[in-house]
Each structure stands twice: as C-alpha cells, then as structure tokens.
Design a protein around this motif. Structure first.
Motif, PDB file in Angstrom:
ATOM      1  N   ASP A 185       0.857  -1.191   0.000  1.00 61.45           N
ATOM      2  CA  ASP A 185       0.000   0.000   0.000  1.00 61.45           C
ATOM      3  C   ASP A 185       0.891   1.239   0.000  1.00 61.45           C
ATOM      4  O   ASP A 185       1.592   1.502   0.987  1.00 61.45           O
ATOM      5  CB  ASP A 185      -0.904  -0.025   1.238  1.00 61.45           C
ATOM      6  N   LYS A 186       0.853   1.965  -1.103  1.00 59.42           N
ATOM      7  CA  LYS A 186       1.763   3.107  -1.254  1.00 59.42           C
ATOM      8  C   LYS A 186       1.573   4.140  -0.152  1.00 59.42           C
ATOM      9  O   LYS A 186       2.528   4.664   0.401  1.00 59.42           O
ATOM     10  CB  LYS A 186       1.539   3.754  -2.625  1.00 59.42           C
ATOM     11  N   ARG A 187       0.299   4.417   0.180  1.00 55.22           N
ATOM     12  CA  ARG A 187       0.003   5.443   1.184  1.00 55.22           C
ATOM     13  C   ARG A 187       0.631   5.080   2.544  1.00 55.22           C
ATOM     14  O   ARG A 187       1.310   5.899   3.169  1.00 55.22           O
ATOM     15  CB  ARG A 187      -1.527   5.545   1.313  1.00 55.22           C
ATOM     16  N   THR A 188       0.437   3.814   2.935  1.00 53.63           N
ATOM     17  CA  THR A 188       0.984   3.362   4.216  1.00 53.63           C
ATOM     18  C   THR A 188       2.504   3.320   4.160  1.00 53.63           C
ATOM     19  O   THR A 188       3.181   3.707   5.111  1.00 53.63           O
ATOM     20  CB  THR A 188       0.422   1.969   4.558  1.00 53.63           C
ATOM     21  N   LEU A 189       3.017   2.849   3.044  1.00 56.89           N
ATOM     22  CA  LEU A 189       4.465   2.715   2.885  1.00 56.89           C
ATOM     23  C   LEU A 189       5.157   4.076   3.003  1.00 56.89           C
ATOM     24  O   LEU A 189       6.202   4.198   3.636  1.00 56.89           O
ATOM     25  CB  LEU A 189       4.752   2.094   1.509  1.00 56.89           C
ATOM     26  N   VAL A 211       7.540   4.094   6.109  1.00 57.25           N
ATOM     27  CA  VAL A 211       8.952   3.849   5.784  1.00 57.25           C
ATOM     28  C   VAL A 211       9.637   5.077   5.172  1.00 57.25           C
ATOM     29  O   VAL A 211      10.652   5.545   5.691  1.00 57.25           O
ATOM     30  CB  VAL A 211       9.080   2.636   4.810  1.00 57.25           C
ATOM     31  N   ILE A 212       9.069   5.579   4.104  1.00 56.18           N
ATOM     32  CA  ILE A 212       9.768   6.621   3.338  1.00 56.18           C
ATOM     33  C   ILE A 212       9.973   7.904   4.162  1.00 56.18           C
ATOM     34  O   ILE A 212      11.103   8.383   4.293  1.00 56.18           O
ATOM     35  CB  ILE A 212       8.995   6.963   2.029  1.00 56.18           C
ATOM     36  N   ILE A 213       8.878   8.425   4.745  1.00 56.98           N
ATOM     37  CA  ILE A 213       9.002   9.689   5.501  1.00 56.98           C
ATOM     38  C   ILE A 213       9.928   9.534   6.705  1.00 56.98           C
ATOM     39  O   ILE A 213      10.862  10.320   6.863  1.00 56.98           O
ATOM     40  CB  ILE A 213       7.617  10.246   5.886  1.00 56.98           C
TER      41      ILE A 213
END
Lengths: 254, 394
Positions: B18-22, B26-28
């Motif tokens: 899920d891009k939004r959750t990821l 993780v990314i932020i």
C-alpha cells in the motif's frame, strides 16, 4: 444440512439510530421466530424485499452474528456453540464481496486455504482444478486490483470453494454483476447442487429464484410468509406470474 | 498461533504494497531527517558564508568627531565606510540593504574619552541579517579594548583594577549528562510521534479499510477465531509503529553522520544513543507504548465506517500524543513516582534520564510496569470491542 429453529434477532439501537429510524424503542427485532430447513443436494432460496432479514439470517448461519433466540444447526453443529466447526463447513459468497486488491489470485487463494486449515498439496490440486474449470490460469499472478469484474468474481468463487465446503451460503450473489459474471455464479450454484452440497441463497429477484431453487422461503419484516417447495409455490399461485405472486404474498402480509 | 502468523504475514505483505501506508511508515521516517538536516544546514551555511564574505558597508554620522575611532575603523578589513549626515536616510538605506550598519558618533565623543568618561555611539542595523550585529560588535569591542588598555597604562594601574574578582565557573556534570538533560527530551518526542504515525495508517487500512472494501465479512466466515484475527492484525500495526520509529532513528544517525556543520551538542547526543544499553531500554519502553497506541487506535478504526471517518477520528488524537511528549522537552520537569505513571510523559522523561546516565532503577521499573499495564488494559478493551458484532458490522 441447515436447520433453523425459532430464530430471532434483535439489535440494540443507539440514540442516533433511534432518531434516524424514528422510533422510541431501544431495540429493533429484525428476525421473529423463523424456522426452515435446507437439505443437501437441494437449492434453498430465501426470497424477500430489501430489509426483510435475509442477510441477517445468512450472517447468523455463517456465525458472523449470534442469534438472540432460537438456534441454527449446520450439519448438526450449533452455530452459537461450535462457531469454528460451523465455519469450516461453510463457503460464503456475496455479490458485493470484496477481495484484497493488492494480492494476486494465487496469494489470496493460498491465504484462505491456510485459514481453512487445508494442506498445501490438497489446496494446490483443488486450486488448479478450479482454475482450469473457470479459465483462470492467465491472470492468476496479476494483482486483483487490475482484474475485470468477471475475473474478480471467478477469484471469489475459487476463494469460496477452495476448502470444498459442505454448505454454501450465497447472499444476493449476482447483485451488481453483469450478465457474464452472474452466469458464472449461477453455474456454480447448480454445480454445488450436483455435488450434493447444501445450498442456501438469498435474492429479491424472482426470476433468479425460479431458475435455480428447489425449496423456497419468503421472508418479510423478519417473518416467514411461505416455506415449501418451489413446486408447491407454483401450484398455489393466485397471480399470473411468479413475480406478481411474490408481490401479492408480501403485500397481503402488511 | 499458526493462524495468527498466517494473518500477520498476509497483512504485512498487503501493508507493504500500500503506497500510502508505505510512504507514512517507511519513506518519511527514513528520509525526513537527512533531508531536513542537509537542507537547513546547507541553507544556513550559505547565508552565513555570504554575509561573512561580503564587505560590511557602514554609514557613519559625525565621523570627524574622533580621529582615533576613524583610523581604527579604516584599518579594519572587510569594512567600507561611507560618511553620512542624515540619520533618517541612513535608516532607510539599511532597510533597503544598501547599508548593513549605520553608526552615529555623539557630539563631544573625543572630549568624553579624553576625560575618562564613557563616549557614546548608536549603532543601527537590521535584525533580519543574521551575523551583521555580531560582526560589527566584534570590531567595536576591539576599539573599546584598545582605549581601555591605553587608559590603564596612562593611570599606571594593573589589569586587576578593572576586574577585581576573576571568576571561573567549572562544570562538574559530564557532557553526557548535560546533553541528556538539555536535549534528551527531543529524541523520545520523535520516537513517540513516529511510533504513533507509523501505527496509525496500517491500523486504518487493516480494520476500516477491510470494512470499506467489504472483505471483513469473508474473513469472519473462516474457521479462524476473532481473537486470532485481531492479534494477527494488531501484530502488524505494532510492528509498523516500531519499524517507523526505528527507521526514524536510522535516518537521524545517517543525517548526523553525513551532514557537515551539525551543532556539536546534537551530534554528541545522537552518538550517545549508540550504546546497546540505551537502545535496549528504549525498545523495552517503546514496545508496550506501541501496543498501548494500537489498543487505542484499533477500536476507533473498527468503529469507523470509512477511511475518511477513521482519519477524522484519529487525527485529533495526534495532539493528545504530542502534548505529553512535549512535556518531556520542558526544563524542570523530572521523572518522579507520579510522572512515571503518566503514559508518554513517562517514556519521554525516562529516556532523557537514561541518555543523561542519571536514571534511578526504581523509577525506570515503575515506568516500564506502568506502560505494560496501560498496554494490557488497552488490548483487553480492544479484544472486547472487536468481539462486539455491532461494532464490526456497523
């Protein structure tokens, strides 16, 4: 086999719900002492207008809801006392059933097979049989979110049947589907009958019921208005066609 | 246990896709510190470098009042002097950045100096320029010291005459203690926020999302118990919160190690966190805190009908998390028997003490036990909530 005896269900209402419905009562009785029996090798249809209590009945059979009174037995097991056993015997499918869009059909089927406690070799054999039957091999490794409605419906069918359930519960299975996708479901229901499974399905479309069912119960406002074979329903008709007869039965009960 | 693992594995896979959750999980967390630090440091260094390398254009009114000062200023490198007459015009030029500094030398400046009195100058500058005042003040101090030295010599005095008591303050606290007490509260604040944010999006996706996508009903018709379903999903929510916090720390380390020009105290504080003891103690406190968060969030996400509703319920909760975390940043608030019992405040204060090396074991135990107690209560509440059909099928 499914045996429903004196089943009732009441929902407690919040203040907001009481206002929305426009009632002073703090609870709502959606099923009122209903009884019926579904036999193996026969298709039982629960027919009723929207809000009649069809979905609530099927949810109690599937142990998603618990009864307020009476009992439901699936293959001799009480839904209230042996929930896990009952669920292992049931396959559940609705027309609006969602799927995990970020998984592939292969991953989704493997997931539900594991949750149903099926060994890998067994589930892989069943999965391949169902894939071949439904022509699913081409999109088995694509994300479900990328599949068409028809393809998704096929995935739902495999998910429902992967553990070879004794009892199959269909809650308005063709609602919102196009004709091709609906045809897959109708074929599945017929196939279940031929394989001596107990099939119960709910619908508000008389044509669909006429096409498939052996036994019929008409439900309205939580009460059973008719419960007999389809043959007896046809014989006792006072209207010109089945749809008008269904409307007559429901209207007269008001 | 097998079912819990099956559910948790599937949910983890689903969550990672899920891009939004990821992005939130993780990314932020991993990129935010390297990005902020490198941008801020680069920007700050550029501004300072630019201001320091440019000539300080200085307008002076009554320049002829004192030859000594005039000579001193003309001898300074990086100083361009422009004699002026109108103070209002000078102020306007400073505002327009045509002048960096303006100075008015009072009438009778030389007479006052010669009579051993204080002579006055008014210096005009714009506070918007970071280093201007500091640079000019340094130059003027040089002149003041020179005049003072001449006066002492002329009077035949010793240097002790102007500084009768020479005081030296000696700090007995270790660097670790100073860093921990002053800045240690900042780190738990970050852990807590990232723990919360990292757990929030998977919680919404795994519970409200499942309701919204109409997949929950199907899951509930499998032989798996509701308890196993809840625990499997909860494990992913907790892991996501912890992962998010750990990644934020990794990002912080990377930022400190790779960004030049970091303040020494901050770099020291982050390096202090490298000890195994600190990391272990932190994880022992963070685990029950994340479970506590999950236990509060999950009932709300079960109750919500849509992703949007869940977000609108959970977002205000962020303030209830940030507020106690900020208390840990405030000076003067210490870890006591009482504060050790307040969730979030306790982890914030305890981390500060652990980093400073001044933690008292009984207070650490009270903190951990109280966090475990809150986690247990919230999980029990969550199990009870998930068992109610009216909440699940609302």
């Amino acid at each position: 086999m499914i045996k429903v005896e004196q089943l009732s269900k009441e929902f407690t209402l919040s203040r907001k719900q009481m206002t929305e419905i426009g009632t002073q009562a703090s609870s709502l009785r959606v099923l009122d002492n209903i009884s019926f029996e579904c036999l193996p090798g026969r298709i039982f249809s629960l027919l009723g207008p929207n809000g009649a209590g069809k979905t609530t009945t099927l949810r109690i059979i599937s142990t998603i809801l618990s009864p307020s009174g009476g009992s439901v037995k699936v293959c001799g097991h009480d839904t209230a006392k042996e929930g896990a056993k009952v669920r292992s015997l049931i396959g559940f499918l609705t027309g609006t059933t969602g799927l995990y869009e970020r998984l592939t059909p292969d991953e989704l089927i493997a997931y539900f097979a594991k949750l149903n406690g099926i060994d890998k070799p067994v589930y892989e054999r069943r999965r391949d049989e169902l894939y071949t039957l439904l022509g699913m091999h081409d999109f088995a490794k694509k994300r479900i979110g990328k599949l068409s409605t028809g393809m998704r419906q096929k995935v739902s069918i495999v998910r429902t049947m992967i553990h070879d359930p004794e009892v199959v519960v269909f809650d308005e299975p063709t609602a919102g589907l196009d004709m091709i996708a609906a045809k897959n479901i109708i074929e599945l229901i017929r196939d279940c009958k031929h394989r001596n499974k107990t099939v119960i399905f709910s619908s508000h479309i008389m044509g669909e019921v006429d096409l498939l069912c052996d036994d019929l119960a008409i439900i309205h406002k939580g009460r059973i208005l008719f419960n007999d074979t389809m043959e007896h329903f046809r014989k006792g008709m006072k209207s010109e066609n089945l749809t008008e007869e269904f409307i007559r039965v429901v209207t007269e009960s008001n | 246990m097998k079912n819990i693992i099956t559910i948790a594995s599937k949910e983890f896979l689903d969550t990672l896709r899920d891009k939004r959750t990821l992005i939130m999980m993780v990314i932020i967390p991993i990129l935010i510190f390297p990005l902020i630090f490198s941008l801020v440091t680069k920007l700050q260094n550029n501004v300072i470098k630019k201001e320091q390398s440019s000539a300080l254009v200085t307008g002076i009114i009554n320049l002829d009042q004192d030859n000594g000062l005039q000579q001193f200023l003309q001898g300074q490198s990086g100083l361009t002097i422009i004699p002026m007459e109108d103070r209002v015009q000078m102020e306007e030029l400073i505002r327009q950045d045509s002048l960096q500094i303006g100075m008015v030398i009072e009438e009778g400046f030389t007479e006052n100096l010669d009579s051993l009195r204080s002579a006055r100058v008014n210096v005009y500058y714009s506070e918007t320029k970071m280093t201007i005042r500091q640079r000019f003040s340094g130059i003027l101090s040089g002149y003041t010291s020179e005049v003072l030295r001449e006066r002492i010599i002329a009077q035949g005095l010793e240097e002790g005459f102007i500084e009768p008591v020479k005081t030296e303050y000696i700090n007995v606290a270790s660097d670790q203690e100073v860093i921990g007490k002053l800045a240690g509260g900042f780190l738990p604040y970050l852990f807590v926020i990232f723990c919360f944010m990292g757990a929030m999006y998977p919680a919404i996706d795994l519970f409200t999302g499942e309701k919204e996508r109409k997949t929950l009903e199907t899951l509930l018709t499998t032989p798996v118990s509701r308890f196993d379903i809840l625990v499997g999903k909860m494990a992913v929510v907790i892991s996501s919160g912890l992962l998010s916090a750990v990644l934020a720390i990794v990002g912080l380390f990377v930022a400190v190690r790779t960004t030049g020009g970091m303040p020494d105290f901050f770099a020291g504080m982050v390096s202090g966190m490298l000890s195994l003891y600190f990391v272990l103690v932190l994880l022992v406190m963070l685990l029950p805190l994340t479970i506590f968060f999950a236990g509060i969030m999950i009932p709300m996400t079960i109750y919500a009908k849509s992703y949007k509703e869940a977000q609108s319920i959970l977002s205000p909760m962020t303030f209830f998390v940030i507020f106690p975390a900020i208390i840990g940043l405030m000076p003067g608030i210490e870890l006591t028997t009482v504060t050790a019992l307040i969730p979030i405040v306790n982890i914030s204060l305890a981390t500060k003490e652990v980093l400073a090396g001044t933690i008292q074991t009984p207070l650490l135990i009270i903190t951990i036990v109280s966090l475990i107690a809150y986690a247990t209560i919230s999980v029990l509440f969550c199990v009870r909530w998930f068992g109610k059909e009216t909440h699940i099928l609302r």
